[in-house]
Enzyme design. Structure first.
Site, PDB file in Angstrom:
ATOM      1  N   ARG D  90     202.078  36.386  16.272  1.00  0.00           N
ATOM      2  CA  ARG D  90     201.896  37.911  16.614  1.00  0.00           C
ATOM      3  C   ARG D  90     203.355  38.323  16.966  1.00  0.00           C
ATOM      4  NH1 ARG D  90     198.760  40.016  21.991  1.00  0.00           N
ATOM      5  NH2 ARG D  90     199.608  42.174  22.163  1.00  0.00           N
ATOM      6  N   ASN D 144     191.363  42.556  16.168  1.00  0.00           N
ATOM      7  CA  ASN D 144     192.263  43.670  15.625  1.00  0.00           C
ATOM      8  C   ASN D 144     192.995  43.658  14.348  1.00  0.00           C
ATOM      9  OD1 ASN D 144     191.876  45.838  17.461  1.00  0.00           O
ATOM     10  ND2 ASN D 144     193.296  45.098  19.116  1.00  0.00           N
ATOM     11  N   CYS D 165     185.575  48.327  20.387  1.00  0.00           N
ATOM     12  CA  CYS D 165     187.084  48.516  20.854  1.00  0.00           C
ATOM     13  C   CYS D 165     186.597  49.090  22.369  1.00  0.00           C
ATOM     14  CB  CYS D 165     187.902  49.733  20.393  1.00  0.00           C
ATOM     15  SG  CYS D 165     189.377  49.783  21.208  1.00  0.00           S
ATOM     16  N   HIS D 195     192.308  53.173  17.892  1.00  0.00           N
ATOM     17  CA  HIS D 195     193.974  53.400  18.321  1.00  0.00           C
ATOM     18  C   HIS D 195     194.480  54.774  17.763  1.00  0.00           C
ATOM     19  CE1 HIS D 195     194.256  48.827  19.614  1.00  0.00           C
ATOM     20  NE2 HIS D 195     193.253  49.566  20.192  1.00  0.00           N
ATOM     21  N   TYR D 239     197.503  54.427  22.372  1.00  0.00           N
ATOM     22  CA  TYR D 239     198.387  54.216  21.464  1.00  0.00           C
ATOM     23  C   TYR D 239     199.181  55.199  20.655  1.00  0.00           C
ATOM     24  CZ  TYR D 239     196.337  49.477  22.126  1.00  0.00           C
ATOM     25  OH  TYR D 239     195.865  48.274  22.265  1.00  0.00           O
TER      26      TYR D 239
END
Lengths: 416, 416, 416, 416
Positions: D90, D144, D165, D195, D239
């Site tokens: 990540r 995700n 979500c 998002h 986001y």
């Protein structure tokens, strides 16, 4: 909380009282204003409803008036169940088309057209009163033709309307009956117009019906032949009988129309209602038919009032659900109902064999709304031409003349 | 450059020869392969065409064959003008519906359905040969029902097809005639399906017609009543007469169908064609009608071959032009034609009164194509149900049985 | 036949004169009214154009005026090629974004936004004069940003406008150059917005380009890297360089902007135009660039005036051509042009990789038009946010303040 | 009833246990199969979950396995919460973009792209197992980027997926907090992508928020500036900060990315989970964030299992809800969930300023799915070009090379 019933002299009223009596928690109604232009029926029904409410233990003030504005003022819900001109005129709606060899039915074809021309201006007048006097109120309409009434009010007034019909739950009831499950376990897609719709992709607890099960469901139907239902792979509204079995139905209607039958029934019915000893729904009401509306209405009023997210089949603007119809055309489709209003659910395309028929009838409907509002004869003729059952212009011209003449007093827009 | 004519025994062939003779620069044809299954007619027409070409000073090799593949092989254009089963069968197409009180016409309603079931498999066989033997060739089709044929070939073959009809230029001709201008000064929007289309927003040199001028144009029409044309504010295809004047036309057709008339005419006609002294179009041809196709075909072939950007009305996939029809449904619409193919022009929505009718007939058409390809009786029944002129299922079932039985030899897909 | 040129002091005017001189048969112009607010440039250009027309043997009255209404009155075509504020202001359009690290270009990104805010009110004023004084006249616009100007005029005025750009013929020119064919043999699909468009499915005489040929065509492009063109499988407008090569182009522009270069060039240019001995296009004009508009304009004026069905790329309302954009949004698309107006051709969907980018820029464009018309700062900020090159709100707020401040005198809607 | 959790070593697992413990009536789970490839984490979490369940009085068998097929086999629900490569990877997703001046975030921009390329093949492998081993099971996904995962599985597998979500309930929570009502009284429209979505037309018990109330709601947001929220007249997903405050956020992330913070937090967290004395959610879990998923998951599983008609925001195929996106593109939208599946609710068009941005990001998403499935570098490059945050091709090429190189071991499709 006050609600009013416009056309409260109708035999549909007791069912509303009955259902409201069971929902005093969800819908704490303190006044039911009954309004009708037919003072005699109104008197009978008010008295009966007072007795009936008492019998049900339903504590509510039941008033009556012939003044529409008075009834609407202060109401949270305006239930509309009018019949412009009454049963006598309904028979004219039926008999004029029949006399020329067309379907004579109060919502389909020339009869529905005739009724729409009379009803739309009356319903718009009510809607305008609602918009002015009780702008937050919802019109809960079961006045037919409910799809055309909804389109007229959505396009030509600021009032909020839920255009209802009891047909939306038919597929659940039939499936439950046919295969022995509970109606609440049944789901299906549903799309089309009022009295021109189809239920398809039926599941029970999420499991699609087998072919054998679907055949059992189809057997429940008497209006449309089983082989057609199997060919469509969808349950049609019962009113599709007038499209698929036109000649047979015309033959049958010619003997006695529904209006004629109702007129006879209602003689008994109002005698019963008028009897001071009668304080419960009389036997004669069962024969009248048309039950089930009150359940649908309660579900919708409950959802609107209490912000519940209930699913109900409503006549509402298309907004892209049916890609082959304009966004503003009113369709009949499952919706989520809550305090913010009515939101359609996406449905997959209806059976491949019927989208053209739905489009043709929608085209007719929109032209009829336009004609009823404008009083334009040309538009009225085009509406009949657009309808698959009355497309012959040579006949349609004669039909139109007869209809406009017969209902002259109710059609000032055409005659002034 | 070789071209072939499939169904060359038809009396439409001489017009093609005549027009090709004037276009030797644009379309330098060196061989015309005439193909027909009817050897007698083929022989007569080949001989006549050789004489006629000589008379016109048109130097071209005119061959004949009953072998489709041979004709197609090497051709740049494959002109298709077939009639499966010939005139005798056409009369059956007409008479079965008429016997039950329906429109009996070779492209509209049950007659068109009947013809489509026979014709689509035959045209698909041709298209498959073209795709295999001459993949760059274009099929120039005027075989009816041309819209259904085009949809079948676009969906079920790889061949390129221009589905033509002479109806696209009708509004220009009528306007020119009515107000005394040149056809080439007239422009209009045009949309719908083959034989189910409308011309609207007519201009002359960019100036919209006045109401008076439009009335004059409407008066040119004998097929549809003037008041309807004015109400629609659009010129309908002449075939709308079968929708708007159904009963009157049925009465007329019952006396003598077009097929019966043509059969009589063609007796004279082929006698004339067979006469070795005849080397020009005989008088009897005028009575046959159907002229004008050759002009449309030449325009399109010229545009395809020479990469000209010509406008022509073609039956082609919708691609969003009519928002109420699927993208792949074949519609009839003005297109730009050049060597890259056929591209529709955006048209504004057709008259408000007819989109539903167009949708209903398109639904019928697509089901008919599917039925013709699959040989599925259920789909065939649904097709008839979807059609506004044959929507009564009780009648449609009988109609379907009669049609399938009568044309058994041409419908192996249904009988195997 | 009178035509007028608004912004006639521009160096684009001589090309119009030159091309009109060759088309006296198709466009029998007797008066060219030159209008400009810059009296000095107007004087120079009028005198030059008179000498140039004489030299070309073009008999026409060439008048000048600073009165827009006078110029428009009686004109059949109103050519608009204005630059509100002139070159000095263009440099501000470019330099404000560059100073913050954004693209500084007069049609793309913040520079185009800045120019649009100034230009749209000016063009609407012209359009309103045209609608009033010469309602049948067509505005032939090459004023940038031409797509936004067209959308503003289509939505907010009654004048007829053809929004043009020379970019529509670029793919034909490049293909011809690359593979050695004639431009008129090349066809392709073309869709998008002005300066945000793509040419694809290129054919030569109907034959699709091979991969090798397409690579040769791609090599003609210097604005966008070849590998991207091959990846897109489409020729992008050269202005896509500002999206695909943003940082590199910003670096380059920072050294000298196009406006700065043009300002230098025009010093020479107007000195040459002013020289009484010069009666032909001076060498210095070639460096100015921007040629090719006159050809496009002539094609369109010829088609409009003579009812020819010419194909031209025009900025016009979408009407369903691009399914992912609203029907009324102006797009740039091939159209048929004739006396009845401008009709788009259906195009297949643009390359799969760019529809989102086109949508984003269209959203920006429509918001910019709305902001320019309303003078609403919030809408202006939302427009910048909607643009892929200026989506950072913290930066966009500063940009907007600077732009509104810098052009205060031209933006009364924002400051009153 | 067995359910499994793929990626069960994640700290999200305890919340699922906690919520399942309260729903034993609705979801009578008898076995929870925990599957993970990270044996150490899996061991710790299984032991903790067994203690936690006991503490909650939740009687259920909690098993563990590293064999995906074993876990899936027989499960009614397959909860997927995987992180391919774990936290270390990540941080690479975040740091590569940041090193080049781009947003470094695990779902948005280049970081989300990077994660999607790794995650989609892994999720498709799971989906294929589900389709094969437990075809009636639903995948309940919160892995995700959930929107891209849903689109990949809907297009490329036969498994049923609910792409979830927790962002869908944010507007209700904020409104309740801001104006002091209950979240269940709040309704709003909601549309866009995961998002990249917007909540608008907020009502409380059916009454639209006043401007003042909406301002209070907007003040709840720290991610996006209040003035922008007011300008949009809609609540953006948090986001959107990466689009509207790009540079500021990049500066912040450069100091410490979320992945780096999580890595530190999880050290404490797993030490706590591993402590045999700990049998309730440790304090350190609160800092981990990401809570709320379990509520959404329970709501959806309950509705699917018990045929309830619950409303939930789900990532599902568009089917016409957003007219500017393709029908098959996955969007994030309120849906009715019941045993028959997931049906979107019609929503009115999102705020006028954002449809282009949504389209651009959707275009990027669909290209990314295609690239992840095909392993095609060109498609991957086009995906980055299509994204508003990475549209510069010169930069995108370098980004892509770095990403493909860094994650080589997880991207066999690109390297074989």
């Amino acid at each position: 909380m006050k609600i009013c019933i416009i056309g409260a002299g109708s035999p549909y009223t007791p069912e509303l009282i009955e259902r409201l009596a069971t929902m005093t928690e969800e819908l704490p109604v303190t006044e039911i204003a009954m309004m009708d232009l037919d003072e005699k029926r109104l008197e009978i029904m008010q008295n009966f409803c007072i007795r009936y409410a008492a019998n049900l233990g339903f504590k509510v003030k039941i008033t009556k008036t012939t003044d529409r504005k008075k009834a609407i003022n202060g109401s949270s819900f305006v239930n509309t169940q009018i019949r412009v001109g009454g049963n006598a005129v309904r028979i004219i709606d039926e008999r004029i088309p029949l006399s020329m060899g067309f379907v004579g039915q109060e919502t389909t074809g020339a009869g529905g057209f005739s009724k729409a021309l009379r009803t739309i201006p009356a319903m718009l007048a009510i809607a305008n009163d609602v918009a002015k006097l009780s702008p937050d109120a919802w019109i809960i309409n079961y006045t037919n033709p409910t799809g055309l009434v909804a389109e007229a009010i959505e396009l030509h007034s600021k009032a909020k309307i839920a255009g209802l019909c009891s047909g939306g739950v038919m597929a659940a009831a039939c499936t439950a009956e046919a295969i022995g499950c509970k109606p609440e376990d049944v789901r299906y897609e549903y799309a089309g117009l009022n009295h021109m719709n189809f239920s398809y992709n039926i599941t029970v607890k999420g499991v699609p019906l087998t072919a054998e099960q679907f055949e059992c469901v189809a057997e429940q139907f008497t209006e449309v032949d089983k082989d057609l239902i199997l060919a469509l792979n969808a349950l049609p509204s019962g009113y599709l009988q007038y499209y698929f079995h036109t000649k047979k139905r015309i033959r049958k209607m010619k003997k006695r129309t529904r209006g004629e039958a109702v007129m006879l029934l209602e003689q008994d019915l109002y005698r019963d209602f008028a009897d001071p000893a009668v304080n419960t729904k009389p036997e004669s009401l069962k024969k009248r038919g048309g039950g089930g509306y009150a359940n649908v209405a309660m579900n919708v009023m409950n959802a609107l009032h209490n912000n519940k997210d209930s699913i109900a089949v409503v006549n509402t603007a298309n907004r892209g659900v049916l890609s082959f119809l304009p966004d503003k055309a009113v369709i009949e489709v499952p919706c989520i109902v809550n305090a913010s209003g009515i939101t359609p659910l996406v449905q997959s395309t209806p059976p491949n064999a019927v989208w053209g028929l739905i489009a043709a009838v929608k085209n007719y409907e929109s032209l009829t709304v336009e004609a009823a509002v404008s009083g334009c004869r040309t538009t009225a003729l085009l509406a009949l031409l657009a309808h698959p059952l009355t497309g012959d212009a040579d006949e349609a011209r004669i039909l139109l003349d007869k209809i406009l003449e017969a209902h002259k007093e109710y059609l000032p827009a055409f005659w002034n």
